[in-house]
Motif scaffolding. Sequence first.
Motif, PDB file in Angstrom:
ATOM      1  N   LEU A   1       0.828  -1.201   0.000  1.00  0.00           N
ATOM      2  CA  LEU A   1       0.000   0.000   0.000  1.00  0.00           C
ATOM      3  C   LEU A   1       0.866   1.255   0.000  1.00  0.00           C
ATOM      4  O   LEU A   1       0.592   2.218  -0.729  1.00  0.00           O
ATOM      5  CB  LEU A   1      -0.924  -0.008   1.217  1.00  0.00           C
ATOM      6  N   ASN A   2       1.924   1.253   0.784  1.00  0.00           N
ATOM      7  CA  ASN A   2       2.832   2.398   0.826  1.00  0.00           C
ATOM      8  C   ASN A   2       3.531   2.594  -0.517  1.00  0.00           C
ATOM      9  O   ASN A   2       3.691   3.722  -0.982  1.00  0.00           O
ATOM     10  CB  ASN A   2       3.868   2.206   1.927  1.00  0.00           C
ATOM     11  N   ARG A   3       3.945   1.500  -1.140  1.00  0.00           N
ATOM     12  CA  ARG A   3       4.611   1.613  -2.442  1.00  0.00           C
ATOM     13  C   ARG A   3       3.661   2.186  -3.489  1.00  0.00           C
ATOM     14  O   ARG A   3       4.066   3.003  -4.322  1.00  0.00           O
ATOM     15  CB  ARG A   3       5.132   0.245  -2.875  1.00  0.00           C
ATOM     16  N   LEU A   4       2.393   1.769  -3.435  1.00  0.00           N
ATOM     17  CA  LEU A   4       1.401   2.311  -4.363  1.00  0.00           C
ATOM     18  C   LEU A   4       1.274   3.819  -4.167  1.00  0.00           C
ATOM     19  O   LEU A   4       1.287   4.586  -5.126  1.00  0.00           O
ATOM     20  CB  LEU A   4       0.057   1.626  -4.136  1.00  0.00           C
ATOM     21  N   CYS A   5       1.153   4.237  -2.912  1.00  0.00           N
ATOM     22  CA  CYS A   5       0.962   5.664  -2.617  1.00  0.00           C
ATOM     23  C   CYS A   5       2.183   6.489  -3.013  1.00  0.00           C
ATOM     24  O   CYS A   5       2.056   7.571  -3.598  1.00  0.00           O
ATOM     25  CB  CYS A   5       0.645   5.852  -1.140  1.00  0.00           C
ATOM     26  N   VAL A   6       3.359   5.976  -2.704  1.00  0.00           N
ATOM     27  CA  VAL A   6       4.588   6.695  -3.053  1.00  0.00           C
ATOM     28  C   VAL A   6       4.699   6.837  -4.568  1.00  0.00           C
ATOM     29  O   VAL A   6       5.138   7.867  -5.087  1.00  0.00           O
ATOM     30  CB  VAL A   6       5.822   5.971  -2.480  1.00  0.00           C
ATOM     31  N   GLY A   7       4.247   5.807  -5.289  1.00  0.00           N
ATOM     32  CA  GLY A   7       4.340   5.832  -6.737  1.00  0.00           C
ATOM     33  C   GLY A   7       3.453   6.857  -7.400  1.00  0.00           C
ATOM     34  O   GLY A   7       3.641   7.172  -8.580  1.00  0.00           O
ATOM     35  N   THR A   8       2.485   7.409  -6.680  1.00  0.00           N
ATOM     36  CA  THR A   8       1.584   8.413  -7.259  1.00  0.00           C
ATOM     37  C   THR A   8       2.070   9.839  -7.028  1.00  0.00           C
ATOM     38  O   THR A   8       1.464  10.783  -7.537  1.00  0.00           O
ATOM     39  CB  THR A   8       0.164   8.284  -6.669  1.00  0.00           C
ATOM     40  N   VAL A   9       3.136  10.016  -6.245  1.00  0.00           N
ATOM     41  CA  VAL A   9       3.637  11.360  -5.936  1.00  0.00           C
ATOM     42  C   VAL A   9       4.304  11.945  -7.178  1.00  0.00           C
ATOM     43  O   VAL A   9       5.148  11.311  -7.810  1.00  0.00           O
ATOM     44  CB  VAL A   9       4.641  11.315  -4.766  1.00  0.00           C
ATOM     45  N   ARG A  10       3.915  13.155  -7.530  1.00  0.00           N
ATOM     46  CA  ARG A  10       4.500  13.863  -8.662  1.00  0.00           C
ATOM     47  C   ARG A  10       4.849  15.280  -8.230  1.00  0.00           C
ATOM     48  O   ARG A  10       3.979  16.135  -8.089  1.00  0.00           O
ATOM     49  CB  ARG A  10       3.522  13.908  -9.848  1.00  0.00           C
ATOM     50  N   GLY A  11       6.135  15.532  -7.987  1.00  0.00           N
ATOM     51  CA  GLY A  11       6.547  16.852  -7.534  1.00  0.00           C
ATOM     52  C   GLY A  11       5.901  17.198  -6.208  1.00  0.00           C
ATOM     53  O   GLY A  11       6.031  16.470  -5.226  1.00  0.00           O
ATOM     54  N   ASP A  12       5.187  18.309  -6.186  1.00  0.00           N
ATOM     55  CA  ASP A  12       4.499  18.741  -4.969  1.00  0.00           C
ATOM     56  C   ASP A  12       3.103  18.140  -4.848  1.00  0.00           C
ATOM     57  O   ASP A  12       2.390  18.414  -3.884  1.00  0.00           O
ATOM     58  CB  ASP A  12       4.377  20.274  -4.931  1.00  0.00           C
ATOM     59  N   GLU A  13       2.697  17.346  -5.831  1.00  0.00           N
ATOM     60  CA  GLU A  13       1.378  16.723  -5.804  1.00  0.00           C
ATOM     61  C   GLU A  13       1.468  15.375  -5.098  1.00  0.00           C
ATOM     62  O   GLU A  13       2.145  14.456  -5.582  1.00  0.00           O
ATOM     63  CB  GLU A  13       0.847  16.541  -7.221  1.00  0.00           C
ATOM     64  N   PRO A  14       0.810  15.224  -3.926  1.00  0.00           N
ATOM     65  CA  PRO A  14       0.955  13.992  -3.153  1.00  0.00           C
ATOM     66  C   PRO A  14       0.218  12.796  -3.723  1.00  0.00           C
ATOM     67  O   PRO A  14       0.500  11.655  -3.375  1.00  0.00           O
ATOM     68  CB  PRO A  14       0.366  14.368  -1.784  1.00  0.00           C
ATOM     69  N   GLY A  15      -0.751  13.031  -4.632  1.00  0.00           N
ATOM     70  CA  GLY A  15      -1.517  11.928  -5.176  1.00  0.00           C
ATOM     71  C   GLY A  15      -2.236  11.166  -4.074  1.00  0.00           C
ATOM     72  O   GLY A  15      -2.752  11.739  -3.113  1.00  0.00           O
ATOM     73  N   VAL A  16      -2.248   9.836  -4.203  1.00  0.00           N
ATOM     74  CA  VAL A  16      -2.896   8.995  -3.204  1.00  0.00           C
ATOM     75  C   VAL A  16      -2.155   9.072  -1.877  1.00  0.00           C
ATOM     76  O   VAL A  16      -2.696   8.741  -0.825  1.00  0.00           O
ATOM     77  CB  VAL A  16      -2.979   7.536  -3.703  1.00  0.00           C
ATOM     78  N   GLY A  17      -0.914   9.534  -1.907  1.00  0.00           N
ATOM     79  CA  GLY A  17      -0.139   9.675  -0.673  1.00  0.00           C
ATOM     80  C   GLY A  17      -0.823  10.562   0.349  1.00  0.00           C
ATOM     81  O   GLY A  17      -0.642  10.384   1.557  1.00  0.00           O
ATOM     82  N   ALA A  18      -1.618  11.520  -0.132  1.00  0.00           N
ATOM     83  CA  ALA A  18      -2.354  12.389   0.787  1.00  0.00           C
ATOM     84  C   ALA A  18      -3.332  11.581   1.619  1.00  0.00           C
ATOM     85  O   ALA A  18      -3.568  11.881   2.794  1.00  0.00           O
ATOM     86  CB  ALA A  18      -3.088  13.475   0.008  1.00  0.00           C
ATOM     87  N   VAL A  19      -3.920  10.544   1.002  1.00  0.00           N
ATOM     88  CA  VAL A  19      -4.843   9.664   1.727  1.00  0.00           C
ATOM     89  C   VAL A  19      -4.095   8.908   2.810  1.00  0.00           C
ATOM     90  O   VAL A  19      -4.564   8.773   3.942  1.00  0.00           O
ATOM     91  CB  VAL A  19      -5.520   8.677   0.753  1.00  0.00           C
ATOM     92  N   LEU A  20      -2.909   8.401   2.469  1.00  0.00           N
ATOM     93  CA  LEU A  20      -2.107   7.663   3.432  1.00  0.00           C
ATOM     94  C   LEU A  20      -1.742   8.544   4.629  1.00  0.00           C
ATOM     95  O   LEU A  20      -1.785   8.096   5.778  1.00  0.00           O
ATOM     96  CB  LEU A  20      -0.832   7.140   2.763  1.00  0.00           C
ATOM     97  N   LEU A  21      -1.400   9.792   4.364  1.00  0.00           N
ATOM     98  CA  LEU A  21      -1.057  10.710   5.450  1.00  0.00           C
ATOM     99  C   LEU A  21      -2.270  11.014   6.323  1.00  0.00           C
ATOM    100  O   LEU A  21      -2.193  10.978   7.551  1.00  0.00           O
ATOM    101  CB  LEU A  21      -0.496  12.017   4.877  1.00  0.00           C
ATOM    102  N   ASP A  22      -3.408  11.318   5.678  1.00  0.00           N
ATOM    103  CA  ASP A  22      -4.586  11.745   6.421  1.00  0.00           C
ATOM    104  C   ASP A  22      -5.265  10.594   7.146  1.00  0.00           C
ATOM    105  O   ASP A  22      -5.594  10.691   8.335  1.00  0.00           O
ATOM    106  CB  ASP A  22      -5.579  12.414   5.474  1.00  0.00           C
ATOM    107  N   ARG A  23      -5.495   9.488   6.457  1.00  0.00           N
ATOM    108  CA  ARG A  23      -6.246   8.376   7.030  1.00  0.00           C
ATOM    109  C   ARG A  23      -5.371   7.399   7.805  1.00  0.00           C
ATOM    110  O   ARG A  23      -5.886   6.619   8.614  1.00  0.00           O
ATOM    111  CB  ARG A  23      -6.973   7.616   5.911  1.00  0.00           C
ATOM    112  N   GLY A  24      -4.068   7.417   7.545  1.00  0.00           N
ATOM    113  CA  GLY A  24      -3.180   6.476   8.203  1.00  0.00           C
ATOM    114  C   GLY A  24      -2.300   7.114   9.254  1.00  0.00           C
ATOM    115  O   GLY A  24      -2.581   7.064  10.451  1.00  0.00           O
TER     116      GLY A  24
END
Length: 215
Positions: A108-131
């Motif tokens: 799950l962490n690898r998926l979220c990290v893979g969506t980060v583009r520059g300053d755009e957190p992508g799904v990583g924002a969900v991981l930070l907020d919900r996790g």
Amino acid sequence: MSALPDATFSDRQNEVLQTALRLLVEGGEKALTTAALARTANCSKESIYKWFGDRDGLLASIVTYQASRVRVIDAAALPKTREQFAEALELFARDLLDVLLSESSLALNRLCVGTVRGDEPGVGAVLLDRGKRRIEDRARRLLEAGRSGGHIAFDDAGAAYRALYGLIIGDLHIRAMLGDGDAVSAISITDQARAAVAQFLTLYAPAGAGGSSQT
């Protein structure tokens, strides 16, 4: 000791989320589709949309489910002795290690990290907020209760939590994320948790309690 739940999913919804994690571990991001999840979990796509919403909602629910596995003792029922407080911290530490180093969380962490583009957190924002933030908020309430009970002393709950987290996890999570399975297999989660909590209680011991109080 009772632990605080962090989600209100039904047993059936939990089963579906467990299946989603299994798909993610076994096949990566591409394997986690609504159709595949419905087929594997033996439920309808309509039920998945009703329970979790779109794909981002499903991922948010998966993260919330994972975070709920890190138990924190209810601060209102906090044991009174320092030894019992240490047990509560050790429960948190063991759960944190179990969850963060599990194959499902790593995927799950690898998926979220893979969506980060520059300053755009992508799904990583969900991981930070919900996790991460939910786990931290609940653990900080436990630390605040420990301070109120005179078991530890600190001025900044955030700094105290970061110290505890660092002592528990160290570089294990990043090494596991990078595929260093030997780093994980070489540790005893129980021993790691106990040692981290002992160091934390020494570091944040109240003045006159034999430790170096952080104030």
